[in-house]
Design a protein around this motif. Structure first.
Motif, PDB file in Angstrom:
ATOM      1  N   MET A  56      75.531  -0.755  90.373  1.00  0.00           N
ATOM      2  CA  MET A  56      75.199  -0.013  91.055  1.00  0.00           C
ATOM      3  C   MET A  56      73.840  -0.628  91.892  1.00  0.00           C
ATOM      4  N   PHE A  57      73.154  -2.066  91.116  1.00  0.00           N
ATOM      5  CA  PHE A  57      73.177  -2.815  92.300  1.00  0.00           C
ATOM      6  C   PHE A  57      72.833  -3.937  92.938  1.00  0.00           C
ATOM      7  N   PRO A  58      73.388  -3.726  93.603  1.00  0.00           N
ATOM      8  CA  PRO A  58      74.445  -5.359  94.402  1.00  0.00           C
ATOM      9  C   PRO A  58      72.595  -6.360  94.309  1.00  0.00           C
ATOM     10  N   ASP A  59      71.704  -5.241  95.084  1.00  0.00           N
ATOM     11  CA  ASP A  59      70.596  -6.779  94.999  1.00  0.00           C
ATOM     12  C   ASP A  59      69.770  -6.936  94.305  1.00  0.00           C
ATOM     13  N   SER A  60      70.791  -8.366  93.400  1.00  0.00           N
ATOM     14  CA  SER A  60      70.657  -8.021  92.539  1.00  0.00           C
ATOM     15  C   SER A  60      69.174  -9.581  92.086  1.00  0.00           C
ATOM     16  N   ASP A  61      69.581  -9.684  93.998  1.00  0.00           N
ATOM     17  CA  ASP A  61      68.049 -11.065  93.626  1.00  0.00           C
ATOM     18  C   ASP A  61      66.792 -10.283  93.842  1.00  0.00           C
ATOM     19  N   PHE A  62      67.243  -8.847  93.864  1.00  0.00           N
ATOM     20  CA  PHE A  62      65.575  -8.461  93.780  1.00  0.00           C
ATOM     21  C   PHE A  62      64.901  -7.661  92.531  1.00  0.00           C
ATOM     22  N   LEU A  63      65.806  -7.795  91.720  1.00  0.00           N
ATOM     23  CA  LEU A  63      65.737  -7.085  90.710  1.00  0.00           C
ATOM     24  C   LEU A  63      65.298  -8.165  89.639  1.00  0.00           C
ATOM     25  N   GLU A  64      65.664  -9.509  90.132  1.00  0.00           N
ATOM     26  CA  GLU A  64      65.436 -11.133  90.005  1.00  0.00           C
ATOM     27  C   GLU A  64      63.989 -11.528  90.066  1.00  0.00           C
ATOM     28  N   HIS A  65      63.700 -10.969  91.159  1.00  0.00           N
ATOM     29  CA  HIS A  65      62.029 -11.463  91.422  1.00  0.00           C
ATOM     30  C   HIS A  65      61.190 -10.497  90.710  1.00  0.00           C
ATOM     31  N   TYR A  66      61.575  -9.881  89.424  1.00  0.00           N
ATOM     32  CA  TYR A  66      60.283  -9.009  89.495  1.00  0.00           C
ATOM     33  C   TYR A  66      60.095  -9.700  87.602  1.00  0.00           C
ATOM     34  N   ILE A  90      56.896 -12.737  94.603  1.00  0.00           N
ATOM     35  CA  ILE A  90      55.680 -11.477  94.768  1.00  0.00           C
ATOM     36  C   ILE A  90      56.371 -11.428  96.247  1.00  0.00           C
ATOM     37  N   LYS A  91      56.073 -12.464  97.451  1.00  0.00           N
ATOM     38  CA  LYS A  91      56.798 -11.889  98.565  1.00  0.00           C
ATOM     39  C   LYS A  91      57.643 -11.429  99.162  1.00  0.00           C
ATOM     40  N   ALA A  92      58.612 -11.670  98.520  1.00  0.00           N
ATOM     41  CA  ALA A  92      60.024 -11.320  98.302  1.00  0.00           C
ATOM     42  C   ALA A  92      60.117  -9.818  97.670  1.00  0.00           C
ATOM     43  N   GLU A 104      49.050  -9.803 101.310  1.00  0.00           N
ATOM     44  CA  GLU A 104      47.738  -9.565 100.195  1.00  0.00           C
ATOM     45  C   GLU A 104      48.156  -9.353  99.199  1.00  0.00           C
ATOM     46  N   ALA A 105      50.331  -9.411  99.305  1.00  0.00           N
ATOM     47  CA  ALA A 105      50.190  -8.898  98.041  1.00  0.00           C
ATOM     48  C   ALA A 105      50.288  -9.908  97.655  1.00  0.00           C
ATOM     49  N   VAL A 106      50.601 -11.477  97.832  1.00  0.00           N
ATOM     50  CA  VAL A 106      50.827 -13.230  97.092  1.00  0.00           C
ATOM     51  C   VAL A 106      49.301 -13.238  97.314  1.00  0.00           C
ATOM     52  N   GLU A 107      48.408 -13.041  98.102  1.00  0.00           N
ATOM     53  CA  GLU A 107      46.842 -13.231  97.330  1.00  0.00           C
ATOM     54  C   GLU A 107      46.016 -12.167  96.744  1.00  0.00           C
ATOM     55  N   GLU A 108      46.563 -11.091  96.098  1.00  0.00           N
ATOM     56  CA  GLU A 108      46.356 -10.057  94.752  1.00  0.00           C
ATOM     57  C   GLU A 108      46.889 -11.016  93.335  1.00  0.00           C
ATOM     58  N   SER A 145      50.603  -2.809  92.559  1.00  0.00           N
ATOM     59  CA  SER A 145      50.427  -1.770  91.697  1.00  0.00           C
ATOM     60  C   SER A 145      51.295  -1.180  92.700  1.00  0.00           C
ATOM     61  N   LYS A 146      51.630  -1.102  93.917  1.00  0.00           N
ATOM     62  CA  LYS A 146      52.768  -0.226  94.711  1.00  0.00           C
ATOM     63  C   LYS A 146      54.341  -1.069  94.056  1.00  0.00           C
ATOM     64  N   ILE A 147      53.804  -2.137  93.977  1.00  0.00           N
ATOM     65  CA  ILE A 147      55.314  -2.941  93.716  1.00  0.00           C
ATOM     66  C   ILE A 147      55.593  -3.072  92.089  1.00  0.00           C
ATOM     67  N   ALA A 148      54.377  -2.580  90.985  1.00  0.00           N
ATOM     68  CA  ALA A 148      55.102  -2.562  88.922  1.00  0.00           C
ATOM     69  C   ALA A 148      55.288  -1.226  89.224  1.00  0.00           C
ATOM     70  N   SER A 149      54.905  -0.137  90.130  1.00  0.00           N
ATOM     71  CA  SER A 149      55.439   1.440  90.218  1.00  0.00           C
ATOM     72  C   SER A 149      56.620   1.429  89.819  1.00  0.00           C
ATOM     73  N   VAL A 150      56.480   0.309  91.319  1.00  0.00           N
ATOM     74  CA  VAL A 150      58.607   0.889  91.040  1.00  0.00           C
ATOM     75  C   VAL A 150      59.121  -0.219  90.807  1.00  0.00           C
ATOM     76  N   GLY A 151      58.992  -1.237  89.530  1.00  0.00           N
ATOM     77  CA  GLY A 151      59.833  -1.892  88.842  1.00  0.00           C
ATOM     78  C   GLY A 151      59.678  -0.933  87.661  1.00  0.00           C
ATOM     79  N   LEU A 152      58.898   0.060  87.535  1.00  0.00           N
ATOM     80  CA  LEU A 152      58.896   0.687  86.271  1.00  0.00           C
ATOM     81  C   LEU A 152      59.620   1.960  86.308  1.00  0.00           C
TER      82      LEU A 152
END
Length: 221
Positions: A56-66, A90-92, A104-108, A145-152
């Protein structure tokens, strides 16, 4: 559910019937039964779930970054290693999401790591991501916060999607084909996530609806 998943569930049910006879179902589970359950049911089921997720989620690298939000994977060293830990993840994630800014995300992230231990006492990716959705942290770390909201909200199965389509078919019938998008979304939300009829206060809703504007007919005109 596809044919492969249905066949797998049938095999699992058959195995459970073999491992736990009818007369023993109310008896304490023996060590032998527990070992057999783990090898013949639990591990195959877990493998099947992981296989479904990868499909269902072939982009496994994206999930692994979490996993970067999981403090149990952070280095214990408080020196240079921890300062750079997670920046690439975080950059990915930020590059993948169009509504975030990578730099900005990396700085945060660099600042967040210093206060992460104080923000949550649990070494869990979910506790840290949930903390990022709190008002005070949303203002200080908007991109994270936006990245976290997607992960949840990443689903682990297609059940919610299929449930949504089934509800849509029940709500939007041929006689209600002219429903506006906003009204349709509201009806779907009430149908899927609303209270049961027994717990719903119809009088309160009717009074609220009636108070929106004057609905009485003026017969003097």
């Amino acid at each position: 559910m596809d044919a492969g998943s249905g066949k797998l569930l049938k095999v699992i049910r058959d195995k459970m019937q073999e491992l736990i006879p009818m007369q023993d179902k109310l008896s304490p589970v023996t060590e032998k039964q527990e070992e057999a359950f783990t090898k013949q049911i639990f591990y195959p089921l877990l493998s099947a779930v992981l296989e479904q997720l990868e499909t269902m989620f072939p982009d496994s690298d994206f999930l692994e970054h979490y996993t970067v939000f999981d403090r149990s994977f952070w280095p214990e060293d408080c020196g240079g290693i921890v300062d750079y830990h997670g920046q690439e993840d975080i950059k990915a994630l930020a590059d993948h999401l169009p509504f975030t800014h990578a730099e900005e995300a990396v700085e945060e992230w660099t600042v967040l790591k210093q206060v992460a231990v104080l923000a949550t006492c649990k070494k869990s990716p979910y506790s840290l991501m949930i903390k990022l959705l709190e008002t005070s942290l949303v203002q200080g770390y908007p991109n994270l916060s936006k990245i976290a909201s997607v992960g949840l909200i990443i689903p682990v199965s297609r059940a919610d999607c299929e449930r949504g389509f089934s509800t849509l078919n029940r709500v939007k019938t041929e006689l209600r084909g002219s429903l506006l998008a906003n009204n349709l979304n509201s009806l779907l939300a009430v149908t899927m996530e609303g209270k049961t009829p027994e717990d719903f206060d119809f009088n309160k809703v009717c009074m609220s609806w009636a108070s929106l504007k004057n609905r009485q007919i003026n017969v003097n005109k």
